[in-house]
Design a protein around this motif. Sequence first.
Motif, PDB file in Angstrom:
ATOM      1  N   GLN A  10      50.028  29.085  37.554  1.00 36.94           N
ATOM      2  CA  GLN A  10      48.742  28.682  37.722  1.00 36.94           C
ATOM      3  C   GLN A  10      47.625  29.567  37.607  1.00 36.94           C
ATOM      4  N   PHE A  11      47.680  30.721  38.294  1.00 33.99           N
ATOM      5  CA  PHE A  11      46.764  31.665  38.515  1.00 33.99           C
ATOM      6  C   PHE A  11      46.506  32.508  37.030  1.00 33.99           C
ATOM      7  N   LEU A  12      47.870  32.605  36.370  1.00 33.42           N
ATOM      8  CA  LEU A  12      47.904  33.269  35.005  1.00 33.42           C
ATOM      9  C   LEU A  12      46.976  32.373  33.891  1.00 33.42           C
ATOM     10  N   LYS A  13      47.160  30.901  34.087  1.00 26.67           N
ATOM     11  CA  LYS A  13      46.566  30.016  33.273  1.00 26.67           C
ATOM     12  C   LYS A  13      45.112  30.208  33.639  1.00 26.67           C
ATOM     13  N   LYS A  14      44.743  30.675  34.842  1.00 24.72           N
ATOM     14  CA  LYS A  14      43.080  30.676  34.873  1.00 24.72           C
ATOM     15  C   LYS A  14      42.805  32.188  34.760  1.00 24.72           C
ATOM     16  N   GLN A  15      43.302  32.749  33.796  1.00 18.49           N
ATOM     17  CA  GLN A  15      43.034  34.254  33.606  1.00 18.49           C
ATOM     18  C   GLN A  15      42.944  35.124  34.562  1.00 18.49           C
ATOM     19  N   ALA A  16      43.765  34.780  35.696  1.00 16.40           N
ATOM     20  CA  ALA A  16      43.815  35.796  36.701  1.00 16.40           C
ATOM     21  C   ALA A  16      44.587  37.045  36.353  1.00 16.40           C
ATOM     22  N   VAL A  17      44.449  38.382  37.137  1.00 15.08           N
ATOM     23  CA  VAL A  17      45.181  39.357  36.942  1.00 15.08           C
ATOM     24  C   VAL A  17      45.814  39.500  38.391  1.00 15.08           C
ATOM     25  N   GLY A  18      47.098  39.585  38.528  1.00 17.18           N
ATOM     26  CA  GLY A  18      47.840  40.016  39.915  1.00 17.18           C
ATOM     27  C   GLY A  18      48.962  40.836  39.748  1.00 17.18           C
ATOM     28  N   ALA A  19      49.227  41.475  40.882  1.00 14.74           N
ATOM     29  CA  ALA A  19      50.653  42.096  40.977  1.00 14.74           C
ATOM     30  C   ALA A  19      51.855  41.495  41.378  1.00 14.74           C
ATOM     31  N   ILE A  20      53.187  41.696  40.553  1.00 16.30           N
ATOM     32  CA  ILE A  20      54.464  40.932  40.745  1.00 16.30           C
ATOM     33  C   ILE A  20      55.422  42.021  41.018  1.00 16.30           C
ATOM     34  N   PRO A  21      56.342  41.784  41.421  1.00 13.38           N
ATOM     35  CA  PRO A  21      57.625  42.783  41.498  1.00 13.38           C
ATOM     36  C   PRO A  21      58.324  42.845  40.337  1.00 13.38           C
ATOM     37  N   THR A  22      58.874  44.064  39.751  1.00 12.23           N
ATOM     38  CA  THR A  22      59.906  44.013  38.617  1.00 12.23           C
ATOM     39  C   THR A  22      60.880  44.736  39.243  1.00 12.23           C
ATOM     40  N   GLU A  23      62.003  44.996  38.229  1.00 12.31           N
ATOM     41  CA  GLU A  23      63.035  45.811  38.628  1.00 12.31           C
ATOM     42  C   GLU A  23      62.915  47.188  38.764  1.00 12.31           C
ATOM     43  N   THR A  24      61.723  47.613  38.598  1.00  8.83           N
ATOM     44  CA  THR A  24      61.299  48.850  38.892  1.00  8.83           C
ATOM     45  C   THR A  24      60.380  48.909  40.171  1.00  8.83           C
ATOM     46  N   PHE A  25      59.029  49.139  39.534  1.00 11.47           N
ATOM     47  CA  PHE A  25      57.747  48.738  40.521  1.00 11.47           C
ATOM     48  C   PHE A  25      57.035  47.754  40.491  1.00 11.47           C
ATOM     49  N   TYR A  26      56.116  47.387  41.369  1.00 10.27           N
ATOM     50  CA  TYR A  26      55.251  46.242  41.296  1.00 10.27           C
ATOM     51  C   TYR A  26      54.395  46.498  39.737  1.00 10.27           C
ATOM     52  N   GLY A  27      54.221  45.384  38.824  1.00  9.58           N
ATOM     53  CA  GLY A  27      53.351  45.453  37.856  1.00  9.58           C
ATOM     54  C   GLY A  27      52.504  44.272  37.927  1.00  9.58           C
ATOM     55  N   LEU A  28      51.401  44.632  36.673  1.00 11.26           N
ATOM     56  CA  LEU A  28      50.220  43.823  36.788  1.00 11.26           C
ATOM     57  C   LEU A  28      50.450  42.651  35.678  1.00 11.26           C
ATOM     58  N   ALA A  29      50.474  41.499  36.309  1.00  7.06           N
ATOM     59  CA  ALA A  29      50.826  40.323  35.373  1.00  7.06           C
ATOM     60  C   ALA A  29      49.296  39.355  34.899  1.00  7.06           C
ATOM     61  N   GLU A 146      50.737  49.520  49.123  1.00  9.67           N
ATOM     62  CA  GLU A 146      50.448  50.502  48.248  1.00  9.67           C
ATOM     63  C   GLU A 146      49.344  49.688  47.033  1.00  9.67           C
ATOM     64  N   VAL A 147      49.708  48.638  46.486  1.00  9.42           N
ATOM     65  CA  VAL A 147      49.038  47.877  45.391  1.00  9.42           C
ATOM     66  C   VAL A 147      47.549  47.719  46.079  1.00  9.42           C
ATOM     67  N   ILE A 148      47.597  47.150  47.132  1.00  4.93           N
ATOM     68  CA  ILE A 148      46.111  46.682  47.717  1.00  4.93           C
ATOM     69  C   ILE A 148      45.227  48.009  48.101  1.00  4.93           C
ATOM     70  N   GLN A 149      45.814  49.142  48.405  1.00  2.40           N
ATOM     71  CA  GLN A 149      45.104  50.365  48.534  1.00  2.40           C
ATOM     72  C   GLN A 149      44.611  50.814  47.308  1.00  2.40           C
ATOM     73  N   GLN A 150      45.316  50.642  46.111  1.00  2.45           N
ATOM     74  CA  GLN A 150      44.812  51.222  44.925  1.00  2.45           C
ATOM     75  C   GLN A 150      43.890  50.074  44.185  1.00  2.45           C
ATOM     76  N   LEU A 151      44.427  48.852  44.444  1.00  2.00           N
ATOM     77  CA  LEU A 151      43.755  47.711  43.400  1.00  2.00           C
ATOM     78  C   LEU A 151      43.342  46.611  44.480  1.00  2.00           C
ATOM     79  N   PRO A 152      42.344  46.616  45.373  1.00  6.65           N
ATOM     80  CA  PRO A 152      42.029  45.673  46.152  1.00  6.65           C
ATOM     81  C   PRO A 152      41.244  44.396  45.745  1.00  6.65           C
ATOM     82  N   ASP A 153      40.718  44.486  44.533  1.00  5.94           N
ATOM     83  CA  ASP A 153      40.260  43.436  43.780  1.00  5.94           C
ATOM     84  C   ASP A 153      41.014  42.628  43.096  1.00  5.94           C
ATOM     85  N   LEU A 154      42.514  42.617  43.295  1.00 10.12           N
ATOM     86  CA  LEU A 154      43.157  41.682  42.366  1.00 10.12           C
ATOM     87  C   LEU A 154      43.128  40.338  42.975  1.00 10.12           C
TER      88      LEU A 154
END
Length: 197
Positions: A10-29, A146-154
């Motif tokens: 639902q977030f993605l359908k509203k053109q949001a950008v957020g962090a999700i876990p992947t099989e390696t590190f957190y990624g930006l979806a 760590e994500v919030i520290q670098q990208l507080p505006d997600l």
Amino acid sequence: MEEIAKQTAQFLKKQAVGAIPTETFYGLATDPFSDKSLEKLFLLKNRPQHKPILLLIGEREQLYFLVEEIPPIAERLIEKFWPGPLTIVFPAKKNLSDYLTAGTGTIGIRLSSSPIVKAIVKAFGKPITGTSANLSEKPPCSSPEEVIQQLPDLDFIVDYGYLEATSPSTVVSVVNNQLSLIRAGAIPFKNILNLFL
């Protein structure tokens, strides 16, 4: 997980950008077919325009909407290493945004082995971006903190706790059916080369 995936979609359908876990590190979806979403992603990451953005798919069939061809060498890599931490760079479909390809005519794609990524892609109904959730040139993030520290505006973060990965995905190119290493990562390149010996 299904509920989290639906909320994320639902977030993605509203053109949001957020962090999700992947099989390696957190990624930006975000939605890779919305230039507005991609512009926002570049701004948040402070990412140079000449750097392409990789995509995460939930099933192999989604490849056909993104790539011009699947070279024979790629077929073998897919068979052996997908789903998993191998990003493969293919010749891109002409209609893909320059934000994704950076004008290279190629696109990096991974069939993720992360259950949450698969669930999100399924709920969203199409591929998502998967570039690392960090500021450009900064180290990748293993935790939401760590994500919030670098990208507080997600717009959102899917909190999956601390991820144990020590390496990003390995990135290889298969353009013109030629195998080359772009980035060393979780799968040693020698293991990939051994497939063709």
